[in-house]
Each structure stands twice: as C-alpha cells, then as structure tokens.
Design a protein around this motif. Structure first.
Motif, PDB file in Angstrom:
ATOM      1  N   ASP A 174       5.538  17.464  39.964  1.00  0.00           N
ATOM      2  CA  ASP A 174       4.867  18.159  38.860  1.00  0.00           C
ATOM      3  C   ASP A 174       4.382  17.085  37.876  1.00  0.00           C
ATOM      4  O   ASP A 174       4.997  16.846  36.841  1.00  0.00           O
ATOM      5  N   SER A 175       3.269  16.461  38.211  1.00  0.00           N
ATOM      6  CA  SER A 175       2.799  15.316  37.423  1.00  0.00           C
ATOM      7  C   SER A 175       2.463  15.708  35.992  1.00  0.00           C
ATOM      8  O   SER A 175       2.643  14.890  35.069  1.00  0.00           O
ATOM      9  N   ALA A 176       2.011  16.927  35.781  1.00  0.00           N
ATOM     10  CA  ALA A 176       1.678  17.349  34.415  1.00  0.00           C
ATOM     11  C   ALA A 176       2.939  17.397  33.551  1.00  0.00           C
ATOM     12  O   ALA A 176       2.947  16.908  32.412  1.00  0.00           O
ATOM     13  N   ALA A 177       4.019  17.958  34.100  1.00  0.00           N
ATOM     14  CA  ALA A 177       5.273  18.027  33.343  1.00  0.00           C
ATOM     15  C   ALA A 177       5.850  16.633  33.124  1.00  0.00           C
ATOM     16  O   ALA A 177       6.379  16.330  32.050  1.00  0.00           O
ATOM     17  N   VAL A 178       5.753  15.778  34.145  1.00  0.00           N
ATOM     18  CA  VAL A 178       6.256  14.409  34.004  1.00  0.00           C
ATOM     19  C   VAL A 178       5.487  13.687  32.900  1.00  0.00           C
ATOM     20  O   VAL A 178       6.071  12.993  32.061  1.00  0.00           O
ATOM     21  N   ASP A 179       4.174  13.851  32.881  1.00  0.00           N
ATOM     22  CA  ASP A 179       3.380  13.195  31.835  1.00  0.00           C
ATOM     23  C   ASP A 179       3.705  13.749  30.449  1.00  0.00           C
ATOM     24  O   ASP A 179       3.750  13.010  29.457  1.00  0.00           O
ATOM     25  N   ASP A 180       3.914  15.031  30.384  1.00  0.00           N
ATOM     26  CA  ASP A 180       4.154  15.665  29.082  1.00  0.00           C
ATOM     27  C   ASP A 180       5.546  15.371  28.531  1.00  0.00           C
ATOM     28  O   ASP A 180       5.715  15.235  27.313  1.00  0.00           O
ATOM     29  N   TYR A 181       6.551  15.290  29.421  1.00  0.00           N
ATOM     30  CA  TYR A 181       7.933  15.265  28.937  1.00  0.00           C
ATOM     31  C   TYR A 181       8.732  14.013  29.297  1.00  0.00           C
ATOM     32  O   TYR A 181       9.857  13.849  28.841  1.00  0.00           O
ATOM     33  N   VAL A 182       8.175  13.128  30.124  1.00  0.00           N
ATOM     34  CA  VAL A 182       8.959  11.962  30.563  1.00  0.00           C
ATOM     35  C   VAL A 182       8.324  10.638  30.133  1.00  0.00           C
ATOM     36  O   VAL A 182       8.973   9.821  29.479  1.00  0.00           O
ATOM     37  N   TRP A 183       7.059  10.435  30.469  1.00  0.00           N
ATOM     38  CA  TRP A 183       6.435   9.138  30.190  1.00  0.00           C
ATOM     39  C   TRP A 183       5.941   9.050  28.750  1.00  0.00           C
ATOM     40  O   TRP A 183       5.310   9.975  28.236  1.00  0.00           O
ATOM     41  N   VAL A 184       6.210   7.930  28.126  1.00  0.00           N
ATOM     42  CA  VAL A 184       5.719   7.667  26.773  1.00  0.00           C
ATOM     43  C   VAL A 184       4.247   7.277  26.858  1.00  0.00           C
ATOM     44  O   VAL A 184       3.851   6.487  27.722  1.00  0.00           O
ATOM     45  N   ASP A 185       3.455   7.829  25.957  1.00  0.00           N
ATOM     46  CA  ASP A 185       2.046   7.455  25.857  1.00  0.00           C
ATOM     47  C   ASP A 185       1.907   6.313  24.848  1.00  0.00           C
ATOM     48  O   ASP A 185       2.650   6.255  23.862  1.00  0.00           O
ATOM     49  N   GLY A 186       0.965   5.431  25.098  1.00  0.00           N
ATOM     50  CA  GLY A 186       0.791   4.294  24.207  1.00  0.00           C
ATOM     51  C   GLY A 186       0.473   4.680  22.788  1.00  0.00           C
ATOM     52  O   GLY A 186       0.728   3.918  21.852  1.00  0.00           O
ATOM     53  N   ALA A 187      -0.082   5.873  22.612  1.00  0.00           N
ATOM     54  CA  ALA A 187      -0.430   6.338  21.270  1.00  0.00           C
ATOM     55  C   ALA A 187       0.747   7.007  20.562  1.00  0.00           C
ATOM     56  O   ALA A 187       0.644   7.366  19.380  1.00  0.00           O
ATOM     57  N   ASP A 188       1.871   7.193  21.271  1.00  0.00           N
ATOM     58  CA  ASP A 188       3.013   7.882  20.655  1.00  0.00           C
ATOM     59  C   ASP A 188       3.580   7.084  19.493  1.00  0.00           C
ATOM     60  O   ASP A 188       3.918   7.625  18.448  1.00  0.00           O
ATOM     61  N   ASP A 189       3.750   5.783  19.697  1.00  0.00           N
ATOM     62  CA  ASP A 189       4.360   4.949  18.658  1.00  0.00           C
ATOM     63  C   ASP A 189       4.081   3.483  18.964  1.00  0.00           C
ATOM     64  O   ASP A 189       3.016   2.970  18.622  1.00  0.00           O
ATOM     65  N   GLN A 190       5.003   2.827  19.648  1.00  0.00           N
ATOM     66  CA  GLN A 190       4.882   1.398  19.945  1.00  0.00           C
ATOM     67  C   GLN A 190       4.111   1.210  21.253  1.00  0.00           C
ATOM     68  O   GLN A 190       4.547   1.688  22.307  1.00  0.00           O
ATOM     69  N   PRO A 191       3.002   0.467  21.210  1.00  0.00           N
ATOM     70  CA  PRO A 191       2.211   0.285  22.441  1.00  0.00           C
ATOM     71  C   PRO A 191       2.992  -0.316  23.607  1.00  0.00           C
ATOM     72  O   PRO A 191       2.700  -0.017  24.766  1.00  0.00           O
ATOM     73  N   TRP A 192       4.008  -1.164  23.317  1.00  0.00           N
ATOM     74  CA  TRP A 192       4.749  -1.789  24.417  1.00  0.00           C
ATOM     75  C   TRP A 192       5.548  -0.772  25.212  1.00  0.00           C
ATOM     76  O   TRP A 192       5.984  -1.076  26.341  1.00  0.00           O
TER      77      TRP A 192
END
Length: 434
Positions: free
Chosen positions: A257-275
């Motif tokens: 379920d790549s949509a759920a993984v993207d939404d709830y697991v992986w940090v996006d670079g725009a969330d906070d710290q780019p690293w």
C-alpha cells in the motif's frame, strides 16, 4: 564493493537455517513476491534466495522497515561516550561498510574471522561463518540525546557534535503515558540498531560486531532479543500471533500500500529537516505481558479484551479475519466489540485516521523473582511523525484499553531513522553530518 575485498558469500543450508525455515514458513511467500518489490522499491525485501537469501542494502530508504518481517530480531540502544564528532562519523562509516557486508552474508571485514594473525583479536567474531545471509537487515536510528545531551547524562544539554540545529521537531522523548512503569535501564539511547534475520545467530552476530568495533565511541545501554514476529508488513505474510495467542497486526500498513506508506511512514523533505527525507521515526516499547493471569482468564473475556475471535482472528460479529471492522455492529446483548476493546481503541476509525507501521517481536527473558515469565511484546512502530501518530494513539490506549489489565509498558525510546545509503562512499547519517 571492490572485487578484491569481497569473498564469496556463505553458501549452503545449515541445520540452524533449516530450523528457521520450519519455524517461519509463512515468509516464503514474501520471497516469491518479486512483483511486490518492484511496486514499492527495494525495501520490500525482494531477495535472491528465499528466507536464506539477501535483502539489498542500498536504496532511498533503509531496509528493515517495510521489508517483509523476518522471524528474529536483535535490537540494541547505544550511548555515545565520546565528544569527538570525527570519531563518531568515522564509526558510522565503519558500521555502514560492515553492515553492507554482513547483509550479503559476508564477514564484517574481509577475512576478518581468521585473517588478522594469531596474535591479534579477529576483526569478525566468527559465529556466522557457514551461515546464510538469512535476509539480514540492519537499520540505524538516532535518539534525541545525540543532538542535545540527554537529561541525567554527563553530556546533559550539550551540543557535542554540532548538530543540535538539525534535530527534527518530531524527535522528542515519548511522554510518560498513564500506567507506564518505565525502567531507565531499558529506555532511550543515542543510537539504536535493529538487526532482523531469519536466523537468530545471524542477527546476534551483526549487533555483536558493530558493538565490538564501537569500543571507546559507543557503549551498549540496553538490548532486546525477539522471536516470532508479531506483525505482517506484507500482504504475502500470514498474520502472526502474540504470546496471548491472538492474531496481531491484521490491519497493519502493508508494504504494497504505497500510498499509506508514503502518508504515514516516510518523512518528506518538506516536513522539517531535509536530511530526514526518505527516513522515518522508530518508537520502541517493551511491553511486559502478565502471562499467568491471562492464562487463567476465560476465552470469552480474552476475546472481549481484544475484540476479535481467538481462533479465526475475525472481529467480533464477523466471520473472517480480514472482514471489515464494524464498530457499530450489535447483537442481542449490545455491541459486539466492547467500547474499550483493544481493536476498537487502536483502530484508525477511532483515531481520526491515524495509522502506524507495526514491526514487533515476542520476547521471553526467563522468569522474575516470583517465578512468573518475564515475557511480552517488543513493540516497534515506524511513523512519519511520532508526535502526531504514536503519541495520540498510545494516549488513548493507555487510558481505556481493556488490555491494560494484562500488560505493563516497561521500556520506551524514540529514534530518527535516516534515509537509506546511496552508492559507494555514502554512509549512515551522511546527510546529518554533511
């Protein structure tokens, strides 16, 4: 890896590997799911040799998160005992190289077990010689204390490594939830390493060698061995059972379920710290289960506590494990699923849609002084933001979950898990220490 520095991978099936296969045959399907790996990237544990094979080490995300859960785990939390940024970064580079090799079924260093000469300590401890890679994954995370010295430590409040400004806002120590009985000796840490494999000796070998080479830079704070995965992270895996005998993780986020993984697991670079782009957050909780009182509880009460049938795993009022969770369904005696049943309070429907990726293991650490099993669940949650996902979810559970009568949270920690390692020359934490 240069050809002249890489020896042939370990070959053949050992007796230990065969026992591992027998104990966790449900994962075989994951290995056959090549299309699955294509759909969601290499971290779904596409491998070249079944349960004994390898999981690719390099990629945009670290392996060991959405990777199909292996059968065994060795988790360790370290304190960093040096103030030298140079020594710490050097260790991370060394660890990365060793982890890459061990994930391929190689010795931690080329010919490390016997090639250092008879008058030097070997560079590899040697207990994995002859064993298969066993789908070993090694995942690293950085605790809040690495950025600003943790309270109660000699480095309290200090920015030892010049990275305090890079500390993500989401990386805050977990609050003390209601009914928590946390043991400081089983909580927190500056760095964590999660090693998962289908052979326990392979996982132990990985952690042992990383700890050995870290002498003088890091010191083990606490560790935990786990067996019998308690969640399925792929649709190719059957739902396992916890030590209370119930299926656990039926509704867990699945790698497919790549949509759920993207939404709830992986940090996006725009969330906070780019690293942290492509990384995640790991919350670890050691949950002691009151085995003996549970074993004296009626089946009716056990099923009321969980909100599921013990045999099939179906939500109460339904027929099959994967039937939809109907929180409003009623029978002659009222709601099928109690208002405080575990499955209701943990559900996305009850928590504003919140989901987390569960990746936990059973544990038994012998008996306590009263002769009771020291056993339970080593719970691991991967989240895009633990403050917005795990904290509200656990807050609700800690207040009303019927299961609380039979469990106690005795350990807690949170870590920022950086993205995966790229090509040659990259290393764990390279973005953080750039």
């Amino acid at each position: 890896m240069e050809a002249d520095t890489v020896e042939a991978p370990r070959r053949g099936f050992s007796r230990r590997s065969l026992f591992g296969l027998a104990g966790a045959g449900v994962v075989v399907g994951a290995a056959a799911g090549g299309a699955v790996g294509t759909a969601v990237g290499r971290a779904t544990a596409a491998d070249g040799g079944g349960m004994a094979g390898t999981v690719p080490f390099h990629g945009s995300h670290q392996a060991g998160i959405v990777t199909a859960a292996q059968d065994r785990m060795h988790f360790v939390a370290f304190d960093v005992i040096t103030d030298s940024r140079e020594k710490l970064v050097s260790l991370l580079k060394t660890w990365t190289s060793m982890a890459e090799r061990m994930s391929q079924g190689l010795q931690a260093t080329p010919d490390g077990a016997t090639g250092s000469g008879e008058y030097s300590p070997p560079d590899d401890t040697g207990e994995a010689l002859g064993l298969d890679p066993s789908q070993l994954t090694i995942t690293i995370g950085f605790g809040p204390g690495l950025f600003v010295g943790a309270p109660g430590t000699p480095a309290e409040g200090e920015d030892r490594f010049g990275i305090a400004a890079r500390k993500p806002a989401a990386l805050e120590q977990m609050p003390r939830f209601m009914l928590d009985a946390l043991d400081p000796a089983r909580s927190e840490g500056d760095i964590c390493v999660q090693a998962c494999a289908n052979d326990p000796q392979v996982a132990v070998h990985a952690v042992r060698n990383l700890a050995r080479v870290g002498f003088g830079v890091v010191a083990v704070r606490w560790s935990q061995l786990g067996f019998g995965r308690t969640s399925s992270t792929s649709t190719t895996q059957e739902t396992p059972r916890n030590l209370f005998g119930f299926k656990d993780g039926t509704r867990n986020i699945k790698a497919e379920d790549s949509a759920a993984v993207d939404d709830y697991v992986w940090v996006d670079g725009a969330d906070d710290q780019p690293w942290m782009a492509g990384g995640s957050y790991l919350v670890a909780r050691r949950i002691r289960m009151q085995i003996e009182p549970w074993d004296r509880t009626t089946l009716h009460e056990q099923e009321r506590v969980f909100g599921r049938e013990k045999g099939s795993g179906a939500p109460l009022g339904q027929d099959d494990e994967f039937d939809p969770l109907d929180l409003q369904s009623k029978g002659p005696k009222g709601l099928f699923i109690d208002e405080d049943a575990h499955v209701r309070l943990a559900s996305a429907e009850k928590n504003g849609g919140i989901q987390i990726l569960r990746r936990g293991y059973n544990f038994t650490d012998g008996s306590d002084g009263l002769g009771h099993l020291d056993a339970g669940l080593f719970f691991i949650a991967y989240c895009r933001d633990p403050q917005k996902q795990f904290v509200p979810l656990q807050t609700a559970l800690s207040r009303n979950d019927l299961l609380n009568e039979y469990i106690t949270h005795v350990g807690s920690a949170v870590f920022a898990v950086p993205p995966g390692v790229g090509g040659s020359g990259d290393h764990w934490g390279s973005g953080l220490f750039a």
